[in-house]
Enzyme design. Structure first.
Site, short mmCIF file in Angstrom:
data_model
loop_
_atom_site.label_atom_id
_atom_site.label_comp_id
_atom_site.label_asym_id
_atom_site.label_seq_id
_atom_site.Cartn_x
_atom_site.Cartn_y
_atom_site.Cartn_z
CG ASP A 79 6.52 -2.09 -8.27
OD1 ASP A 79 6.56 -0.90 -7.88
OD2 ASP A 79 7.44 -2.90 -8.09
CG ASP B 174 -8.67 -11.31 -6.34
OD1 ASP B 174 -9.35 -10.30 -6.06
OD2 ASP B 174 -9.06 -12.47 -6.13
CE LYS C 210 -8.76 -11.92 -1.59
NZ LYS C 210 -9.15 -12.38 -2.95
CG ASP D 122 5.14 -2.44 -2.41
OD1 ASP D 122 5.84 -1.58 -2.97
OD2 ASP D 122 5.53 -3.60 -2.17
CE1 TYR E 132 4.16 -2.85 2.60
CE2 TYR E 132 6.20 -1.61 2.83
CZ TYR E 132 5.33 -2.34 2.05
OH TYR E 132 5.64 -2.57 0.74
C1 IPM Z 1 8.21 1.20 -2.60
C2 IPM Z 1 9.26 0.19 -2.24
C3 IPM Z 1 9.36 0.09 -0.72
C4 IPM Z 1 8.01 -0.35 -0.20
C5 IPM Z 1 10.49 -0.84 -0.22
C6 IPM Z 1 11.83 -0.42 -0.76
C7 IPM Z 1 10.51 -0.90 1.28
O1 IPM Z 1 8.99 -1.04 -2.82
O2 IPM Z 1 8.37 2.37 -2.20
O3 IPM Z 1 7.27 0.84 -3.28
O4 IPM Z 1 7.73 -1.55 -0.14
O5 IPM Z 1 7.21 0.50 0.17
MG MG Z 2 7.34 -1.00 -4.15
#
Ligand code: IPM
Ligand code: MG
Length: 477
Positions: A255, A227, A195, A251, A145
């Site tokens: 999710d 993975d 990884k 990240d 990032y």
């Molecule tokens: C998160 C989001 C952010 C990230 C985006 C919006 C930049 O996906 O907080 O997980 O990638 O960190």
């Molecule tokens: Mg995210």
């Protein structure tokens, strides 16, 4: 005297304002019930700020955050701003700079699948029956990032795009310490995700994790390749407790974990820094999901992630454990009653709007007796954990093993903002009993602050004592 907490409220875009409205109502009700004051200051951020000022993170917004004890954030971004140059878009120009500016290196994302919501999980019922909770700890200010060089250019007639993955040992060490500190207050199982069969960064990550594991013999450390981790979470989510990983993997995996719990609309997050705000731990609290522009303005978004982010803020930045538990309990009761927003609805439950969900949770805050009972149970549990952790051999951290963290530049007035600065009140029962996890974390952050200020001192788990000593030494300087 009652406490006043100064909070920067950044509702942002998409469903942000709708879910934030519910969270603020609830925060105000909590303040009334538990007798503390909130000084809420709203600022524009993201696309809304671009529309009004041309910048995703206007100077005034940053100044508001700097003058606050915590940031309550919602979400930014949406199709309307996707055609702007990348560097000006809401995510890159607002959220990432906020994380970097305040050195918010530790992102805590608890993926909680309530037993009542296991039907909302896309996993087979036998895999999620009874629910589960996995805490994903994501490093937030390093890796791909932020690594340099970064950019797009033409080389030999062809366009190339470059992102650089960089981790310093000290960056891995501080997140590793934090992960072990948290893991040892829970099931004492820490899974580190990397990884290491491909990336140099992961070789360093794994080596550092192994090195630091020696400081926490009570915690069992295992390593998974990213993975494989993505697969194992789906295969057997209930076998995980605390997971620590670098920025991009975190990240993606957070999710995935969110979806396994049923809906990303349920998951809060805390992004913590190194205590640069005086004696209080500064943090940014936001739902794990995004701005969901597709459902914005319809009143159907799930406000629970934002509401639980308020609970995390009260717990981690203000140490109002009882109030945080009160909110979590109200959420559970509302879910148990069968109310569901669209994202978590299933046959036999009642579909409600954002506002109806918020109002119901708000109403459940009032069931004080039940909350007290749960609070008491929690205190007993914490006391038990304390005893059992004491028995298992925990080793004090040698001071040199935690790297000094960078300290954000703060206005000199920060600690003396009068009523805007929270003070521990005489006789307040709310702030007195931090959870064991908080005590550990607090001691850790105070240790980091000592080092960043160049004040020597031993690591201790007695943060009250540590805080008094640090205060005295600063006063004497
Ligand atoms: C998160 C989001 C952010 C990230 C985006 C919006 C930049 O996906 O907080 O997980 O990638 O960190
Ligand atoms: Mg995210």
């Amino acid at each position: 005297m009652s406490l006043t907490y100064k909070i920067a409220v950044l509702a942002g875009d998409g469903i942000g304002p709708e879910v934030m409205a519910e969270a603020i109502d609830l925060l105000q009700k909590c303040a009334e019930l538990d007798r503390f004051q909130v000084d809420l200051n709203e600022s524009l951020v993201g696309g809304a700020a671009i529309d009004a000022t041309g910048k995703a993170l206007p100077k005034e917004t940053l100044a508001n955050c700097e003058a606050s004890d915590a940031i309550l954030f919602s979400s930014v971004g949406g199709p309307k701003w996707e055609r702007l140059p990348p560097g000006e878009q809401p995510e890159r120009a607002a959220l990432l700079p906020l994380r970097k500016h305040f050195h918010l290196f530790a992102n805590l994302r608890p993926a909680l699948c309530l037993p009542e919501l296991s039907a909302a999980s896309p996993l087979r019922p036998d895999l999620v029956q009874g629910g589960f909770e996995i805490l994903c700890i994501r490093e937030l200010t390093g890796g791909l990032y932020f690594g340099q060089p970064k950019g797009t250019r033409v080389e030999h007639g062809e366009t190339i795009a470059i992102d650089t993955m960089v981790y310093r040992k000290s960056e891995v060490e501080r997140i590793a310490h934090l992960a072990f500190q948290i893991a040892r207050t829970r099931k004492r199982k820490l899974v580190s995700v990397d990884k290491a069969n491909v990336l140099e960064n992961s070789l360093l990550w794994r080596a550092v994790l192994k090195e630091i594991a020696a400081v926490y013999p009570a915690v069992e450390l295992t390593h998974l390749l990213v993975d494989n981790a993505a697969m194992q979470f789906i295969r057997a989510p209930k076998t995980f407790d605390v997971v620590v990983t670098e920025n991009l993997f975190g990240d993606i995996l957070s999710d995935e974990l969110a979806m396994l719990t049923g809906s990303i609309g349920m998951l809060p997050s805390a992004s913590l820094g190194t205590g640069q705000h005086g004696f209080y731990r500064f943090g940014l609290y936001e739902p794990s999901g995004g701005s969901a522009p597709d459902i914005a303005g319809q009143g159907i978004a799930n406000p629970i992630a934002q509401i639980l982010s308020v609970a995390m803020m009260l717990r981690y930045s203000f140490e109002l454990e009882e109030t945080a538990a009160r909110i979590e309990s109200a959420v559970r009761k509302t879910i148990a009653k069968g109310l569901r927003t669209k994202d978590i609805w299933s046959v036999g439950t009642k579909l409600v709007s954002t506002k109806e969900m918020g109002d119901e949770i708000n109403g459940k805050l009032l069931t004080r007796n039940n909350c007290k009972m749960e609070g008491e149970e929690k205190s007993k549990k914490v006391a038990k954990e304390k005893r059992s952790v004491k028995k298992s051999k925990t080793v004090a951290l040698p001071a040199k093993e935690i790297p000094a963290a960078p300290v954000a530049e703060k206005p000199a007035t920060r600690k003396t903002t009068g009523s805007g600065t929270a003070k521990r009140p005489a006789g307040s029962s709310k702030a007195k009993e931090p959870s064991y996890e908080q005590v550990q974390l607090r001691a850790y952050f105070i240790g980091e602050r000592r080092k960043s200020l160049g004040i020597p001192g031993d690591e201790t788990s007695d943060w009250v004592q540590a805080e008094l000593e640090l205060k005295a030494e600063l006063a004497a300087k």
